[in-house]
Design a protein around this motif. Structure first.
Motif, PDB file in Angstrom:
ATOM      1  N   PHE A  20       0.823  -1.213   0.000  1.00 51.40           N
ATOM      2  CA  PHE A  20       0.000   0.000   0.000  1.00 51.40           C
ATOM      3  C   PHE A  20       0.852   1.254   0.000  1.00 51.40           C
ATOM      4  O   PHE A  20       0.510   2.251  -0.641  1.00 51.40           O
ATOM      5  N   GLN A  21       1.957   1.197   0.741  1.00 51.36           N
ATOM      6  CA  GLN A  21       2.844   2.364   0.758  1.00 51.36           C
ATOM      7  C   GLN A  21       3.374   2.640  -0.643  1.00 51.36           C
ATOM      8  O   GLN A  21       3.372   3.777  -1.108  1.00 51.36           O
ATOM      9  N   LEU A  23       2.081   1.763  -3.430  1.00 52.84           N
ATOM     10  CA  LEU A  23       0.971   2.229  -4.261  1.00 52.84           C
ATOM     11  C   LEU A  23       0.722   3.721  -4.031  1.00 52.84           C
ATOM     12  O   LEU A  23       0.621   4.515  -4.978  1.00 52.84           O
ATOM     13  N   ALA A  24       0.635   4.092  -2.745  1.00 53.95           N
ATOM     14  CA  ALA A  24       0.363   5.489  -2.407  1.00 53.95           C
ATOM     15  C   ALA A  24       1.478   6.385  -2.923  1.00 53.95           C
ATOM     16  O   ALA A  24       1.238   7.450  -3.507  1.00 53.95           O
ATOM     17  N   LEU A  25       2.720   5.940  -2.720  1.00 57.73           N
ATOM     18  CA  LEU A  25       3.836   6.780  -3.148  1.00 57.73           C
ATOM     19  C   LEU A  25       3.894   6.878  -4.676  1.00 57.73           C
ATOM     20  O   LEU A  25       4.238   7.925  -5.215  1.00 57.73           O
ATOM     21  N   PHE A  27       1.295   6.836  -6.618  1.00 59.87           N
ATOM     22  CA  PHE A  27       0.293   7.858  -6.934  1.00 59.87           C
ATOM     23  C   PHE A  27       0.888   9.237  -6.723  1.00 59.87           C
ATOM     24  O   PHE A  27       0.764  10.121  -7.562  1.00 59.87           O
ATOM     25  N   LEU A  28       1.524   9.372  -5.542  1.00 59.43           N
ATOM     26  CA  LEU A  28       2.054  10.674  -5.148  1.00 59.43           C
ATOM     27  C   LEU A  28       3.026  11.191  -6.191  1.00 59.43           C
ATOM     28  O   LEU A  28       2.951  12.340  -6.624  1.00 59.43           O
ATOM     29  N   PHE A  29       3.953  10.316  -6.619  1.00 60.47           N
ATOM     30  CA  PHE A  29       4.998  10.797  -7.519  1.00 60.47           C
ATOM     31  C   PHE A  29       4.526  10.864  -8.969  1.00 60.47           C
ATOM     32  O   PHE A  29       5.141  11.524  -9.782  1.00 60.47           O
TER      33      PHE A  29
ATOM     34  N   PHE B  58      -6.021   2.931   3.516  1.00 57.55           N
ATOM     35  CA  PHE B  58      -5.648   3.389   2.177  1.00 57.55           C
ATOM     36  C   PHE B  58      -6.808   4.108   1.500  1.00 57.55           C
ATOM     37  O   PHE B  58      -6.664   5.200   0.955  1.00 57.55           O
ATOM     38  N   PRO B  71      -3.088  13.027  -5.076  1.00 56.60           N
ATOM     39  CA  PRO B  71      -3.212  11.575  -4.925  1.00 56.60           C
ATOM     40  C   PRO B  71      -2.006  10.977  -4.221  1.00 56.60           C
ATOM     41  O   PRO B  71      -0.869  11.275  -4.572  1.00 56.60           O
ATOM     42  N   GLY B  72      -2.299  10.167  -3.200  1.00 55.50           N
ATOM     43  CA  GLY B  72      -1.233   9.418  -2.555  1.00 55.50           C
ATOM     44  C   GLY B  72      -0.695  10.027  -1.291  1.00 55.50           C
ATOM     45  O   GLY B  72      -0.114   9.327  -0.469  1.00 55.50           O
ATOM     46  N   ALA B  75      -3.065   9.155   1.617  1.00 56.40           N
ATOM     47  CA  ALA B  75      -3.183   7.698   1.608  1.00 56.40           C
ATOM     48  C   ALA B  75      -1.963   7.064   2.250  1.00 56.40           C
ATOM     49  O   ALA B  75      -2.083   6.151   3.079  1.00 56.40           O
ATOM     50  N   VAL B  79      -2.147   4.778   5.615  1.00 56.84           N
ATOM     51  CA  VAL B  79      -1.703   3.391   5.628  1.00 56.84           C
ATOM     52  C   VAL B  79      -0.691   3.200   6.744  1.00 56.84           C
ATOM     53  O   VAL B  79      -0.705   2.193   7.462  1.00 56.84           O
TER      54      VAL B  79
END
Lengths: 292, 177
Positions: A20-21, A23-25, A27-29, B58, B71-72, B75, B79
């Protein structure tokens, strides 16, 4: 295999957390302009750093070609130097040429060729350097040899088709005309056959005020090599009260232990000079005959 | 009301409050950003498996991210606290009492001090991680620390105001029930 599954099962939550981290990162980048730019900048920094480290190592494998190339360029540039040309007094000659240098070679005095040292010694009393240019490449006896810093190294004494033998300055028979840079007083360089770091210079009159560190250059009257090239510096003055001339220990400018690239310099007018010299002697001898 | 329905309502409520109230009020100070939405994760029942905790965290962060157009960012922070939450609870609570007797963390079920520590630790984790991701550098470390402390303080204040204003009725579970 079973252990791998056990391992994954044991740390299952942690792996999910990582997923998940990531995935989130990602998205972030990916979707944020600022983070995208900063992320790209950071990865650039990292790959740039790694590339520079790699290039540092890689450069070692190209040093040889690189130094060869630089030596070739130096050779072509040295050939363009104004000091290679002996210009007649133009005031008496009303010929204007659109080319600044006489490309036909009428006035060119020094021609430089690059060469590489193939064998070299410093620990004998008679040291010779062998270079990879010979008579087929235009090398003749009595040409001067200088190192890549243009400090004097020796004089060609013998040539074969593709190689030449150079008498190093570190040779007990060597006898080179030299001058003090400060005063212009001439002297002679020789070698005592003991220490390859030091030469001996004699013939400088004691009226000259020589101090430690004075520069010694090649003499202006030599037919073999161009004038005012570096030979070395005065390392010490040998006490000798019985003579009117100094005996100087000269530290060589060229490092004879690691010679690799050298220049062979040809004096294009030496033949003419020698011929003139010979003819003059003959003429004077003939003039003297009737008087006897 | 079932736990599922209750938490869906809470989720909607917290996200909407966070976006339409706390992010819309005029900024108090450049160091103070009021955050409360992650209280939803803090309030989730004890019995949720850790895997689903991560999924819910998440999704919570991501839904706020789609409002804020980053986004992210939230999240990742959510998480993180969803992952840490069970560890903190394990440390703060003896395993065989509250966790089995009550459904979810609250001042009444945990006691005020453990609950405050619980909130404080997760808030600090959430804010510091999010700040770090937002700036992608500590920058001036003093600025970072001051912003972290100020934001944590305001979140702490908001959370305890909420706890006092809306005390949740915690039913004591027994074997007989």
């Amino acid at each position: 295999m079973r252990n791998i599954f056990l391992f994954i099962g044991r740390y299952f939550t942690f792996f999910i957390f990582l997923v998940f981290q990531v995935l989130a990162l990602s998205f972030l980048f990916r979707y944020n302009k600022y983070h995208h730019a900063v992320g790209l900048g950071m990865t650039n920094e990292l790959t740039g750093w790694m590339n520079s480290k790699y290039a540092n190592v890689d450069n070692y494998f190209h040093l040889k070609q690189e130094s060869d190339r630089i030596h070739r360029i130096n050779d072509s540039l040295i050939n363009l130097l104004q000091s290679n040309f002996l210009n007649p007094d133009t005031a008496t000659k009303f010929v204007q040429d659109s080319i600044p240098y006489d490309t036909l070679g009428h006035r060119r005095r020094y021609l430089w060729r690059d060469a590489e040292v193939v064998s070299n010694s410093v620990n004998s009393e008679r040291n010779y350097i062998q270079i990879n240019r010979g008579s087929k490449q235009g090398v003749k006896d009595n040409m001067g040899v200088l190192n890549s810093d243009l400090s004097l190294v020796g004089i060609v004494v013998n040539t074969s088709d593709n190689f030449s033998q150079v008498m190093s300055l570190l040779h007990v028979k060597n006898n080179v005309n030299a001058i003090m840079k400060k005063s212009g007083n001439a002297g002679t360089i020789s070698w005592d056959g003991k220490n390859p770091l030091f030469l001996t210079m004699t013939g400088v009159p004691k009226s000259d005020s020589v101090v430690r560190g004075d520069t010694v250059l090649t003499g202006t009257y030599s037919l073999s090599f161009p004038p005012l090239k570096m030979i070395g510096r005065v390392a010490s003055i040998v006490k000798d009260n019985s003579s009117n001339f100094y005996t100087l220990r000269i530290q060589t400018a060229a490092n004879f232990q690691n010679l690799q690239h050298v220049f062979v310099v040809e004096n294009l007018q030496s033949v003419e000079q020698e011929k003139l010299d010979k003819e003059t002697r003959k003429k004077i001898d003939e003039l003297k005959k009737p008087a006897r | 009301m079932s736990d599922l329905l209750k938490n869906i309502i809470r989720f909607t409520f917290f996200i909407l409050v966070q976006w339409f109230v706390l992010f819309k009020i005029p900024p108090l100070h450049r160091f103070i950003v009021p955050y409360i939405y992650y209280l939803f994760i803090l309030w989730l029942p004890f019995y949720i498996p850790r895997f689903w905790l991560l999924v819910i965290g998440f999704l919570t962060g991501l839904s706020l991210d789609y409002f804020t157009q980053t986004p992210g960012l939230h999240a990742a922070a959510c998480v993180l606290i969803a992952y840490i939450r069970p560890f903190i609870i394990n440390i703060l609570l003896p395993k065989d009492t509250s966790e089995f007797n009550y459904r979810e963390p609250s001042p009444r079920t945990m006691g005020w001090t453990p609950y405050a520590v619980y909130v404080l630790i997760l808030t600090l984790f959430h804010h510091s991680y999010m700040l770090l991701l937002e700036w992608l550098s500590f920058g001036d470390f003093i600025t970072f620390a001051v912003k972290l402390i100020a934001t944590t303080g305001i979140s702490f204040l908001l959370i305890f105001t909420t706890e006092l204003l809306f005390p949740r009725k915690m039913r004591y579970r027994t074997n007989t029930a």
